[in-house]
Design a protein around this motif. Sequence first.
Motif, PDB file in Angstrom:
ATOM      1  N   ALA A  14       0.831  -1.203   0.000  1.00  0.00           N
ATOM      2  CA  ALA A  14       0.000   0.000   0.000  1.00  0.00           C
ATOM      3  C   ALA A  14       0.868   1.258   0.000  1.00  0.00           C
ATOM      4  N   HIS A  15       0.297   2.320  -0.497  1.00  0.00           N
ATOM      5  CA  HIS A  15       0.983   3.615  -0.463  1.00  0.00           C
ATOM      6  C   HIS A  15      -0.012   4.708  -0.088  1.00  0.00           C
ATOM      7  N   LEU A  16       0.505   5.803   0.404  1.00  0.00           N
ATOM      8  CA  LEU A  16      -0.322   6.929   0.834  1.00  0.00           C
ATOM      9  C   LEU A  16      -0.954   7.613  -0.371  1.00  0.00           C
ATOM     10  N   VAL A  17      -2.248   7.880  -0.266  1.00  0.00           N
ATOM     11  CA  VAL A  17      -2.945   8.621  -1.309  1.00  0.00           C
ATOM     12  C   VAL A  17      -2.668  10.111  -1.115  1.00  0.00           C
ATOM     13  N   PRO A  18      -2.187  10.810  -2.131  1.00  0.00           N
ATOM     14  CA  PRO A  18      -1.889  12.244  -1.972  1.00  0.00           C
ATOM     15  C   PRO A  18      -3.147  13.056  -1.696  1.00  0.00           C
ATOM     16  N   ASP A  19      -2.958  14.218  -1.101  1.00  0.00           N
ATOM     17  CA  ASP A  19      -4.084  15.043  -0.666  1.00  0.00           C
ATOM     18  C   ASP A  19      -5.067  15.339  -1.791  1.00  0.00           C
ATOM     19  N   GLU A  20      -4.557  15.592  -2.995  1.00  0.00           N
ATOM     20  CA  GLU A  20      -5.444  15.979  -4.096  1.00  0.00           C
ATOM     21  C   GLU A  20      -6.305  14.809  -4.590  1.00  0.00           C
ATOM     22  N   GLN A  21      -5.985  13.576  -4.195  1.00  0.00           N
ATOM     23  CA  GLN A  21      -6.765  12.408  -4.597  1.00  0.00           C
ATOM     24  C   GLN A  21      -7.557  11.795  -3.441  1.00  0.00           C
ATOM     25  N   LYS A  22      -7.382  12.362  -2.254  1.00  0.00           N
ATOM     26  CA  LYS A  22      -7.974  11.763  -1.057  1.00  0.00           C
ATOM     27  C   LYS A  22      -9.498  11.783  -1.102  1.00  0.00           C
ATOM     28  N   GLU A  23     -10.094  12.883  -1.516  1.00  0.00           N
ATOM     29  CA  GLU A  23     -11.553  12.966  -1.539  1.00  0.00           C
ATOM     30  C   GLU A  23     -12.145  11.955  -2.517  1.00  0.00           C
ATOM     31  N   HIS A  24     -11.495  11.758  -3.645  1.00  0.00           N
ATOM     32  CA  HIS A  24     -11.995  10.776  -4.604  1.00  0.00           C
ATOM     33  C   HIS A  24     -11.948   9.374  -4.006  1.00  0.00           C
TER      34      HIS A  24
END
Length: 214
Positions: free
Chosen positions: A112-122
Amino acid sequence: MNNYSKSTRNTVKRSAKRGYYDKETVYQILDAGYICHVGFTIDGQPYVIPQAYGREGDTIYLHGAVGNRMLKQLEKGIPVCVTVTHTDGIVLARSAMHHSFNYRSAVLFGTAHLVPDEQKEHALFVITEQIMPGRWGEVRTPNVQELKATKVLAMEIAEASAKIRTGPPKDDEADHELPIWAGVLPLQITSGEAIPDPDLRSKLPLPNSILQVK
């Protein structure tokens, strides 16, 4: 590629004929649920944690508080095993040792990897829609503070397999003469009547997301 490659990790060994490696079958099992179990190891100690999830393509999204221990460990790129199981029936045999279940299960492997802030809401949209399709469009979306307090990880499915059992019990031929009922008791999850929040300010009709379930 429409099939997952077989390896020592994902090859079904016991009752191998029940194993499936095509993405369509794995996706169908994943899309029929919204709770998975996440397996991982910290300092030699294994853990298996139940978790809500959402699937988009070959990606599984998981979320929680920024201080969530599981997510903090998974973010490091350690090996992860995710499982989803549906119990479709209890298989009642004439012999105690031949009782079983009809089931559909999927086992996924990856990191797993961290989802960046700009993709978090999606990603949170995908998880919400997995649980209750249509609900995202009926509610207030996350604000800046809520997004900041939430960590979302994406696990790419590197390998996977499904295992499915259907049909009647597999009794020994000699036991067929025993005067004992045998067969399958089907099981399914059904929804009950929706219970309004007592803090609702007015009487509101049920939203479409719930009506679609009913």
